[in-house]
Design an enzyme around this catalytic site. Structure first.
Site: not given
Length: 410
Positions: A1, A4, A112
């Protein structure tokens, strides 16, 4: 999505990372979450978190400019190197603990923590990445991501309260850190099933694993710490990241070069020390002086531990009794009666904390050790056996403990 890109800041002449939401995936909700992640990352002011230099939009595409980290994720590190030296595991864990403690002070829960979300820089410093699932308690702007109470996290590393969709707090991240350290020590995740369902079943139905099952040379204090961090119920885990840091920092020594990653630390700050100065102090008041118990004689230090216990500082008392036992055992051996008594006091101190599993495991170990020396019918062995049976009946089941997580997220 997202995309970088490595880039160069032409104004300040420094390398940076530019992260975009890809045009193909662009929608209002994704743009909102992208901005939210950037703001949360910037909110946590700590050298163990990548600096956020800029946030904006170019031709309708949101972007964020981040500090470039010259390193490798822990997931890639284990894939390339296999299990890591114990000193490095402790150094990495101590740094992450300091970051989680800073997060706890502003009510931020990462949700996470896993090997692929932690990077080791070539200078030995650690960076925690990806705050896309993070929340900040008592701040409606960052209290949730979605409108529904769905489970968010990574299977095998997400805590049981996340699996159930229950409230989370700082101990949720300690679970993820425990699973990460287990992975670094053994080269394997702590819970690894053929399918997602079997992995979740192992997490919820099996007792937390011990690193020593796969790597016998892991020190007892590290083995016990990781086992406790992986407890099903948050109350059975350490109270704060400060406790985890205190246990790990002394083990962060004798750091050999890691080929291709940290080849030469000569003249640089040794690993964990890069972040040590940023470890906040615990908010809880200290009941007694901070004298090192090993600098006192056994009688004085034991009395100090009793004062901690009487004041309700059960975990601090347990730690001091264990330190005394380890210190005395080095001179007189594990079978010495005083060593046994000190370890017994430490084990019992976990019961009022609700840490029945931890207390039972330590009591069973003491019972087996005493039985080997004095025989199975010795009065101390018989008393321990009866105490273990009684405590086993008192403890709630793992699923009951997991379903009664206090609502501290809202």
């Amino acid at each position: 999505m997202g995309e970088v890109w490595p880039a160069q800041d032409t104004l300040l002449d420094r390398p940076v990372i530019v992260k975009f939401v890809s045009a193909a995936a662009m929608n209002i909700e994704l743009a909102r979450r992208f901005r939210r992640e950037a703001l949360l990352t910037a909110r946590l002011d700590h050298p163990g978190v990548p600096a956020v230099y800029d946030l904006g939009e170019q031709d309708g595409q949101p972007y964020v400019v981040l500090q470039k980290i010259n390193g490798v994720t822990l997931a890639d590190l284990v894939a390339e190197q296999g299990r890591l030296p114990i000193g490095w595991v402790a150094a990495i864990g101590a740094q992450v603990s300091s970051i989680l403690l800073a997060a706890q002070q502003i009510g931020l829960v990462h949700r996470d923590i896993k090997p692929s979300n932690v990077m080791l820089d070539r200078n030995g410093a650690v960076k925690v990445l990806d705050f896309g699932l993070a929340v900040i308690r008592d701040d409606e702007r960052y209290s949730r991501i979605t409108q529904t109470e769905q489970s968010l996290g990574t299977v095998g590393y997400m805590a049981p309260e996340q699996i159930f969709g229950d409230a989370v707090d700082h101990r949720t991240d300690l679970y993820g850190l425990g699973a990460t350290l287990f992975d670094l020590l053994t080269g394997h995740p702590p819970f690894d099933g053929v399918t997602t369902t079997t992995t979740l079943r192992h997490q919820m139905d099996d007792p937390p694993p011990h690193p020593t099952d796969l790597r016998p040379d892991v020190p007892a204090v590290l083995d016990d710490l990781i086992h406790t961090m992986l407890a099903i119920h948050p109350h059975d885990r350490p109270d704060t990241a400060a406790e985890v840091y205190a246990a790990l920092a002394p083990l962060a020594q004798d750091l050999p070069p890691i080929p291709g990653v940290a080849d030469d630390l000569t003249g640089s700050v040794p690993a964990y020390a890069a972040i040590v100065g940023r470890v906040p102090q615990q908010a809880r008041p200290v009941v007694t002086s901070t004298i090192d118990p090993l600098q006192l004689d056994v009688e004085q230090a034991s009395k100090q531990a009793e004062q901690l216990h009487a004041a309700g500082e059960f975990r601090a008392a347990a730690r001091q009794w264990r330190q005394l036992a380890d210190h005395h055992a080095r001179s007189h051996g594990d079978s010495h009666p005083l060593v046994f008594d000190l370890r017994l006091r430490a084990a019992r101190a976990h019961v009022p904390l609700g840490e029945h599993d931890r207390a039972l495991r330590q009591l069973k170990s003491l019972m087996h050790s005493r039985a080997q020396v004095d025989g199975p019918e010795h009065f101390a062995v018989v008393e321990l056996r009866q105490e273990i049976e009684r405590l086993s009946k008192e403890r709630p089941s793992p699923r009951e403990r997991a379903r009664h997580v206090p609502d501290v997220d809202h």
